[in-house]
Design a protein around this motif. Structure first.
Motif, PDB file in Angstrom:
ATOM      1  N   THR A   7      37.732 -26.423  10.623  1.00 33.54           N
ATOM      2  CA  THR A   7      37.420 -25.134  10.007  1.00 33.54           C
ATOM      3  C   THR A   7      36.758 -24.251  11.054  1.00 33.54           C
ATOM      4  O   THR A   7      35.761 -24.651  11.654  1.00 33.54           O
ATOM      5  CB  THR A   7      36.496 -25.296   8.790  1.00 33.54           C
ATOM      6  OG1 THR A   7      37.145 -26.110   7.809  1.00 33.54           O
ATOM      7  CG2 THR A   7      36.175 -23.936   8.175  1.00 33.54           C
ATOM      8  N   VAL A   8      37.346 -23.088  11.291  1.00 28.27           N
ATOM      9  CA  VAL A   8      36.841 -22.163  12.303  1.00 28.27           C
ATOM     10  C   VAL A   8      36.291 -20.938  11.590  1.00 28.27           C
ATOM     11  O   VAL A   8      37.002 -20.262  10.839  1.00 28.27           O
ATOM     12  CB  VAL A   8      37.957 -21.750  13.286  1.00 28.27           C
ATOM     13  CG1 VAL A   8      37.426 -20.732  14.290  1.00 28.27           C
ATOM     14  CG2 VAL A   8      38.518 -22.980  13.998  1.00 28.27           C
ATOM     15  N   SER A   9      35.021 -20.644  11.825  1.00 26.00           N
ATOM     16  CA  SER A   9      34.387 -19.504  11.167  1.00 26.00           C
ATOM     17  C   SER A   9      34.676 -18.213  11.918  1.00 26.00           C
ATOM     18  O   SER A   9      34.742 -18.181  13.144  1.00 26.00           O
ATOM     19  CB  SER A   9      32.871 -19.714  11.083  1.00 26.00           C
ATOM     20  OG  SER A   9      32.566 -20.822  10.257  1.00 26.00           O
ATOM     21  N   VAL A  10      34.834 -17.149  11.142  1.00 26.57           N
ATOM     22  CA  VAL A  10      35.038 -15.805  11.672  1.00 26.57           C
ATOM     23  C   VAL A  10      33.750 -15.009  11.458  1.00 26.57           C
ATOM     24  O   VAL A  10      33.010 -15.249  10.493  1.00 26.57           O
ATOM     25  CB  VAL A  10      36.224 -15.118  10.955  1.00 26.57           C
ATOM     26  CG1 VAL A  10      36.377 -13.674  11.381  1.00 26.57           C
ATOM     27  CG2 VAL A  10      37.509 -15.899  11.204  1.00 26.57           C
ATOM     28  N   LEU A  11      33.469 -14.079  12.352  1.00 24.79           N
ATOM     29  CA  LEU A  11      32.286 -13.232  12.234  1.00 24.79           C
ATOM     30  C   LEU A  11      32.185 -12.629  10.834  1.00 24.79           C
ATOM     31  O   LEU A  11      33.136 -12.030  10.335  1.00 24.79           O
ATOM     32  CB  LEU A  11      32.344 -12.112  13.278  1.00 24.79           C
ATOM     33  CG  LEU A  11      31.187 -11.100  13.291  1.00 24.79           C
ATOM     34  CD1 LEU A  11      29.909 -11.757  13.786  1.00 24.79           C
ATOM     35  CD2 LEU A  11      31.555  -9.903  14.171  1.00 24.79           C
ATOM     36  N   SER A  12      31.039 -12.792  10.184  1.00 23.90           N
ATOM     37  CA  SER A  12      30.847 -12.256   8.844  1.00 23.90           C
ATOM     38  C   SER A  12      30.723 -10.739   8.895  1.00 23.90           C
ATOM     39  O   SER A  12      30.003 -10.182   9.726  1.00 23.90           O
ATOM     40  CB  SER A  12      29.589 -12.854   8.210  1.00 23.90           C
ATOM     41  OG  SER A  12      29.325 -12.258   6.957  1.00 23.90           O
ATOM     42  N   SER A  13      31.416 -10.072   7.970  1.00 25.08           N
ATOM     43  CA  SER A  13      31.395  -8.607   7.954  1.00 25.08           C
ATOM     44  C   SER A  13      30.273  -8.045   7.101  1.00 25.08           C
ATOM     45  O   SER A  13      29.879  -6.888   7.268  1.00 25.08           O
ATOM     46  CB  SER A  13      32.740  -8.064   7.450  1.00 25.08           C
ATOM     47  OG  SER A  13      32.961  -8.493   6.115  1.00 25.08           O
ATOM     48  N   SER A  14      29.762  -8.841   6.174  1.00 23.98           N
ATOM     49  CA  SER A  14      28.701  -8.353   5.296  1.00 23.98           C
ATOM     50  C   SER A  14      27.978  -9.544   4.674  1.00 23.98           C
ATOM     51  O   SER A  14      28.541 -10.643   4.593  1.00 23.98           O
ATOM     52  CB  SER A  14      29.284  -7.442   4.207  1.00 23.98           C
ATOM     53  OG  SER A  14      30.239  -8.134   3.431  1.00 23.98           O
ATOM     54  N   PRO A  15      26.749  -9.357   4.234  1.00 24.09           N
ATOM     55  CA  PRO A  15      25.993 -10.460   3.625  1.00 24.09           C
ATOM     56  C   PRO A  15      26.750 -11.072   2.451  1.00 24.09           C
ATOM     57  O   PRO A  15      27.339 -10.373   1.628  1.00 24.09           O
ATOM     58  CB  PRO A  15      24.700  -9.780   3.161  1.00 24.09           C
ATOM     59  CG  PRO A  15      24.549  -8.600   4.050  1.00 24.09           C
ATOM     60  CD  PRO A  15      25.943  -8.119   4.313  1.00 24.09           C
ATOM     61  N   GLY A  16      26.759 -12.386   2.418  1.00 25.81           N
ATOM     62  CA  GLY A  16      27.411 -13.090   1.320  1.00 25.81           C
ATOM     63  C   GLY A  16      28.874 -13.376   1.538  1.00 25.81           C
ATOM     64  O   GLY A  16      29.522 -13.973   0.671  1.00 25.81           O
ATOM     65  N   THR A  17      29.432 -12.962   2.668  1.00 26.80           N
ATOM     66  CA  THR A  17      30.840 -13.246   2.961  1.00 26.80           C
ATOM     67  C   THR A  17      30.944 -14.083   4.234  1.00 26.80           C
ATOM     68  O   THR A  17      30.218 -13.865   5.199  1.00 26.80           O
ATOM     69  CB  THR A  17      31.663 -11.962   3.162  1.00 26.80           C
ATOM     70  OG1 THR A  17      31.201 -11.283   4.338  1.00 26.80           O
ATOM     71  CG2 THR A  17      31.528 -11.046   1.965  1.00 26.80           C
TER      72      THR A  17
END
Length: 370
Positions: A7-17
């Motif tokens: 699982t590769v995480s992507v930069l979060s765009s907003s809190p809670g995502t």
């Protein structure tokens, strides 16, 4: 033999995502050849999701049978951002809703500064040069600090594919016959794969720069600058496949496409399997300048007199726009005629069109390739 799920995480765009990419690694992890497949970078282009499903089934069966010699990486959905781009029940998925643009544009230029990174690291051994170039490309990507969620996702996808020997990026048109987009520097090496997919047309172009070209072009560019001093093979062969229209989703089609990909993986030595060593494609490739995109001169309901895949002549009526507001039905139709001879290959799914919409595409045959 192995099947590893990452699982590769992507930069979060907003809190809670927090969006993530799922990655399947099958076979001998880290072995050569390495192949890479991704689906639905344009997230409204659904067929690739099912092709990936069938390809994973084939790969896991081959892995259980001990047939893998190299490694296959499958990213079953390459755009978790676009998959959530649903507006009033309509899947958008091609353009980022935050204004970030087309998901398959805006890729980083990995050729820039690559020769400097390789200073003193290349020599007379072509295989050793491949290893050095791959490491330099990985270092280039590791040094990037993407500022947005979309660019972060693009960077993570490139990290997964950049050191592969063979890369397949699966797309579709809205309504279309099967096609492929091939970069000139990969063209000859992809001829056997073209024969396996057996598309209705093949575009040979480096414009615009897509995901596949971002992976393969640095090798071409290095040969242009350093090829007279060092052997630089094409260490990455990449291709975009356009698997018909967005609604062409069935197990029959997806299984056929996955098997075609798998036969080519056998051909290039990723896995043991059957393939036709003499497979050829009988079509004619088209350069970028042969693509004719026909626009609607007026708004209305579009009707097409010919099915896609039909070869037409210049001057043939290839579409009509019907004006439902016309007082006299006898004068309600505006004709669109082919400007060039060629093959009708793509149309629109929404048959209520606006003025200046691109409504049909032709792969022209009135050209001469070098």
């Amino acid at each position: 033999m192995a099947h590893v799920i990452e699982t590769v995480s992507v930069l979060s765009s907003s809190p809670g995502t927090q969006r993530t990419l799922k990655v399947h690694r099958i076979g001998n992890i880290g072995a050569r050849p390495k192949a890479y497949f991704q689906a639905s970078l344009h997230a409204n282009e659904t067929p690739g999701l099912l092709i990936g499903h069938h390809l994973l089934s084939l790969a896991l069966a081959a892995d259980r049978a001990g047939k893998f010699k190299g490694e296959l990486v499958i990213v079953p959905f390459a755009n978790p951002i676009g998959l959530s781009d649903n507006v009033l029940g309509n899947q958008i998925g091609r353009e980022a809703l935050d204004g970030g643009g087309n998901y398959n544009r805006g890729w980083p230029d990995l050729s820039k500064g690559l020769d400097a990174r390789l200073e003193g690291k290349l020599g007379a051994d072509g295989d050793a040069n491949i290893d050095a170039i791959r490491q330099a490309l990985r270092d280039t990507l590791d040094a990037l600090r993407p500022p947005t969620e979309v660019q972060s996702m693009q960077t993570e996808l490139l990290k997964l594919a950049i050191d592969a020997d063979f890369v397949v990026d699966s797309h579709t048109e809205l309504v279309a016959i099967a096609g492929m987009v091939v970069a000139p520097w990969c063209e000859a090496m992809l001829d056997p794969f073209v024969a396996e997919i057996d598309p209705g047309l093949v575009h040979v172009t480096d414009t615009p720069t897509l995901f596949d070209g971002t992976c393969s072009k640095p090798w071409h560019d290095l040969r242009q600058t350093l090829g007279d001093r060092y052997p630089i093979p094409q260490g990455n062969v990449s291709v975009t496949i356009e698997m018909r229209g967005a609604a062409d989703v069935s197990d029959e089609l997806a299984s056929c496409d996955a098997n075609a990909i798998f036969r080519h993986l056998a051909r290039i030595g990723v896995v043991e399997g059957e393939f036709d060593p003499h497979a050829t494609w009988s079509g004619e490739k088209t350069p970028h300048e042969a693509i004719s995109m026909m626009r609607s001169p007026v708004g209305g309901v579009i009707v097409y007199p010919y099915p896609l895949g039909t070869d037409v002549q210049a001057g043939d009526v290839i579409a009509e726009i019907v004006d439902p507001n016309a007082d006299d039905p006898a004068h309600a139709r505006t004709q669109i005629r082919a400007r060039r001879p060629g093959r009708l290959y793509a149309a629109v799914s929404n048959r209520l069109v606006r003025p200046n919409d691109i409504v049909i595409k032709i792969a022209a045959n009135d050209f001469a390739r070098d």
